[in-house]
Design a protein around this motif. Structure first.
Motif, short mmCIF file in Angstrom:
data_model
loop_
_atom_site.label_atom_id
_atom_site.label_comp_id
_atom_site.label_asym_id
_atom_site.label_seq_id
_atom_site.Cartn_x
_atom_site.Cartn_y
_atom_site.Cartn_z
N ALA A 1 52.97 31.70 22.89
CA ALA A 1 54.16 32.53 23.07
C ALA A 1 53.95 33.47 24.26
N MET A 2 55.01 33.65 25.04
CA MET A 2 55.03 34.59 26.15
C MET A 2 56.36 35.32 26.12
N GLN A 3 56.46 36.39 26.88
CA GLN A 3 57.74 37.06 27.04
C GLN A 3 57.89 37.56 28.46
N ILE A 4 59.15 37.71 28.90
CA ILE A 4 59.44 38.12 30.26
C ILE A 4 60.71 38.95 30.26
N GLN A 5 60.77 39.94 31.12
CA GLN A 5 61.97 40.78 31.26
C GLN A 5 62.88 40.15 32.30
N LEU A 6 64.09 39.79 31.89
CA LEU A 6 65.11 39.28 32.81
C LEU A 6 66.29 40.22 32.74
N GLU B 1 49.64 31.67 33.74
CA GLU B 1 50.80 32.43 33.24
C GLU B 1 51.68 32.89 34.39
N GLU B 2 51.05 33.25 35.51
CA GLU B 2 51.81 33.72 36.68
C GLU B 2 52.77 32.64 37.18
N LEU C 1 55.71 32.19 34.55
CA LEU C 1 56.69 33.28 34.61
C LEU C 1 57.49 33.23 35.90
N GLY C 2 56.83 32.81 36.99
CA GLY C 2 57.55 32.67 38.26
C GLY C 2 58.63 31.60 38.18
N ALA C 3 58.30 30.48 37.52
CA ALA C 3 59.29 29.40 37.35
C ALA C 3 60.47 29.88 36.51
N VAL C 4 60.19 30.66 35.48
CA VAL C 4 61.26 31.20 34.64
C VAL C 4 62.14 32.16 35.44
#
Length: 221
Positions: A4-9, A46-47, A50-53
């Motif tokens: 699981a990961m999370q990202i601020q969009l 992970e970098e 997250l960049g792709a997302v």
């Protein structure tokens, strides 16, 4: 392997399920519940993920807005070969879950329900053993049932039941319900001791509770 990961969009904190496998590219998928799955080559940092997302930010946020709007209107299920149904948190065409042939809708619905019952029975049997060992408990019996109101239950005589619709949830959500009911073998009430014990096994249990609260109404036949 899944993590699981999370990202601020923009102003939203987005939860990601990342699946690592032998593949060449990173791909993104959003199912009808808004669950975002990122499929990445084994060893991808992970970098990079997250960049792709982030590069797909507009598509992701627009898709989530459409899904949120669609939740306001119940969508009838299509009992045909390409009709979409949930299994372990992912969407599958009906024909990938059961034999379809030329059967009528009621027979297909019954066959699908039997598939979910059998699948959840197998999944619970596979996943419950380790948690029993961790908690040092053992239920008297385990049964898969149909319920409109409960995902699981624990009786005073140590009998556990699990709602067959859990087969539609991601594996980690199924684990949450399993752990929840096993903890009731130690603490029958939802007191502080109960939640502390549950949290010691699954610290992020509130996320799993929130998933069921948000998406449970769509996990239906």
């Amino acid at each position: 392997m899944m993590v699981a990961m999370q990202i601020q969009l923009q102003d939203q904190m987005i939860q990601l399920h990342v699946q690592y496998a032998k593949r060449k590219k990173i791909s993104l998928q959003i199912d009808m519940l808004g669950l975002i799955t990122v499929k990445a080559p084994t060893g991808t940092s992970e970098e990079l993920i997250l960049g792709a997302v982030q590069r797909h930010e507009e598509w992701i946020l627009e898709s989530l807005r459409k899904i949120a709007a669609a939740r306001q209107v119940p969508v009838p299920k299509e009992y045909q070969e390409e009709g979409k149904f949930l299994y372990l948190g992912q969407e599958y065409p009906l024909h990938e879950l059961i034999e379809t042939g030329e059967q009528e809708e009621e027979k297909l619905k019954l066959a699908l329900k039997k598939f979910y019952f059998a699948s959840l029975k197998r999944i619970v049997a596979q996943r419950i053993t380790g948690y029993q060992t961790m908690l040092k408990v053992k239920p008297k019996s385990i049964e898969i049932v149909e319920s409109r109101t409960k995902w699981g239950s624990c009786s005073a005589d140590k009998k556990l039941t699990f709602n067959y619709r859990l087969a539609m949830a991601p594996p980690e959500v199924i684990d949450y319900v399993i752990i929840h009911e096993l903890c009731h073998l130690l603490h029958m009430n939802h007191d502080r001791s109960f939640w502390r014990r549950l949290g010691s096994i699954m610290p992020d249990y509130k996320e799993k509770e929130a998933f069921l609260a948000r998406h449970g109404q769509f996990m239906t036949l």
